[in-house]
Design an enzyme around this catalytic site. Structure first.
Site, PDB file in Angstrom:
ATOM      1  N   VAL A 210       0.990  -1.326   0.047  1.00  0.00           N
ATOM      2  CA  VAL A 210       0.094   0.059   0.063  1.00  0.00           C
ATOM      3  C   VAL A 210       0.978   1.314   0.005  1.00  0.00           C
ATOM      4  CG1 VAL A 210      -0.241  -0.070   2.320  1.00  0.00           C
ATOM      5  CG2 VAL A 210      -1.773   1.252   1.308  1.00  0.00           C
ATOM      6  N   SER A 211       0.485   2.379  -0.950  1.00  0.00           N
ATOM      7  CA  SER A 211       1.214   3.438  -0.646  1.00  0.00           C
ATOM      8  C   SER A 211       2.640   3.382  -1.291  1.00  0.00           C
ATOM      9  CB  SER A 211       0.911   4.183   0.316  1.00  0.00           C
ATOM     10  OG  SER A 211       1.460   5.596   0.303  1.00  0.00           O
ATOM     11  N   TRP A 212       3.618   3.706  -0.128  1.00  0.00           N
ATOM     12  CA  TRP A 212       5.272   3.467  -0.270  1.00  0.00           C
ATOM     13  C   TRP A 212       5.379   2.146  -0.593  1.00  0.00           C
ATOM     14  CZ3 TRP A 212       8.802   0.951   2.450  1.00  0.00           C
ATOM     15  CH2 TRP A 212      10.152   1.318   2.464  1.00  0.00           C
TER      16      TRP A 212
END
Length: 274
Positions: free
Chosen positions: A94-96
């Site tokens: 998720v995300s980074w």
């Protein structure tokens, strides 16, 4: 605590010792986030194993001594899997952590069955989010100050429902532990100049891309860029979902995950696993 790749890491795993027809999920968290932030997702996926670890300087993992990059950290993640006796897994980020998951799938294709990318981008070649959200994301008070979160939750994450989502804010901040300054800085440095975009057309995995249409940090257009670059991908847009849709839209997210991960393996996948 596990020693892997010359690092001491706090590792959490669920149900690895239980019989399952599904490979476990290796999960890469968002920047600065500790294991507890995403533990509810692991607990909902009761039919499969789940592996996650605190990045150096986050949660309970000690500060990194030296900076790292996606190659060295994905190699470290493979050492964690070795320690736990996991050969093949589904990889999710998720995300980074979505960027790290992309790199892991490219670096360790024989250990990766399918790939799930949530609220993420192909790295530096991305469309940036709302400047107001990005400025508040850099503020360390988002980890420790409930009043700051109450005031800025909608601006920071998006996807807030009509009642102000007090339950979302209270639940989320109660699970957060702030990263160390060095840990946070090294996570930022790890992705400096990194992009997966030139390699994505060669990614021979089934990929699910999950995006919220109210994400203030990673706009939906980034998911469309990923989908256009990955030939075996599908894009799932969560209506009203912000950057934390895995938690705020948990039931819908888990349903989408199961639909994708439980679909029959293709002959190509079976051949790679063999």
């Amino acid at each position: 605590m596990i020693e892997a790749g010359g690092r001491s890491l706090r590792v959490a795993h669920w149900r690895l010792g239980e019989k399952s027809n599904h490979p476990p999920i290796l999960f890469f968290n968002g920047i600065g986030a500790n294991i507890e932030a995403v533990a509810p997702l692991a607990e909902m996926l009761t039919e499969r194993g789940f592996v996650m670890f605190d990045m150096p300087g986050t949660g309970e993992s000690p500060d990194p001594v030296m900076p790292y990059n996606p190659f060295t950290m994905c190699w470290t993640a493979s050492q964690v899997l070795d320690h736990l006796g996991v050969e093949l897994c589904d990889v999710m980020g998720v995300s980074w952590g979505g960027a790290m998951a992309q790199h892991f799938a490219l670096q360790h294709p024989k250990r990766t069955r399918r790939l799930v990318l949530a609220a993420t981008t192909p790295g530096m070649l991305m469309v940036p989010g709302n400047p107001a959200a990005l400025s508040k994301m850099a503020d360390p008070r988002r980890y420790i100050d409930p009043e700051f979160m109450n005031e800025h939750f909608a601006t920071l994450y998006g996807g807030v429902d009509r009642d102000g989502a007090a339950h979302q804010k209270d639940s989320h901040i109660g699970r957060l532990k702030p990263p160390s300054p060095r840990g946070y800085l090294y996570q930022l440095l790890a992705m400096l100049g990194w992009t997966s975009l030139p390699a994505l057309p060669f990614l021979s995995k089934e990929v699910l891309i999950m995006m919220g249409d109210d994400d203030q940090i990673v706009p939906l257009i980034n998911g469309r860029i990923l989908a256009s670059a990955i030939r075996n991908s599908q894009l799932k847009v969560l209506k009203g979902g912000g950057h934390l849709f895995l938690l705020t839209h948990a039931d819908e997210s888990v349903e989408a995950l199961r639909d994708f991960l439980d679909a029959p393996d293709t002959s190509e996948e079976l051949g790679r696993a063999a």
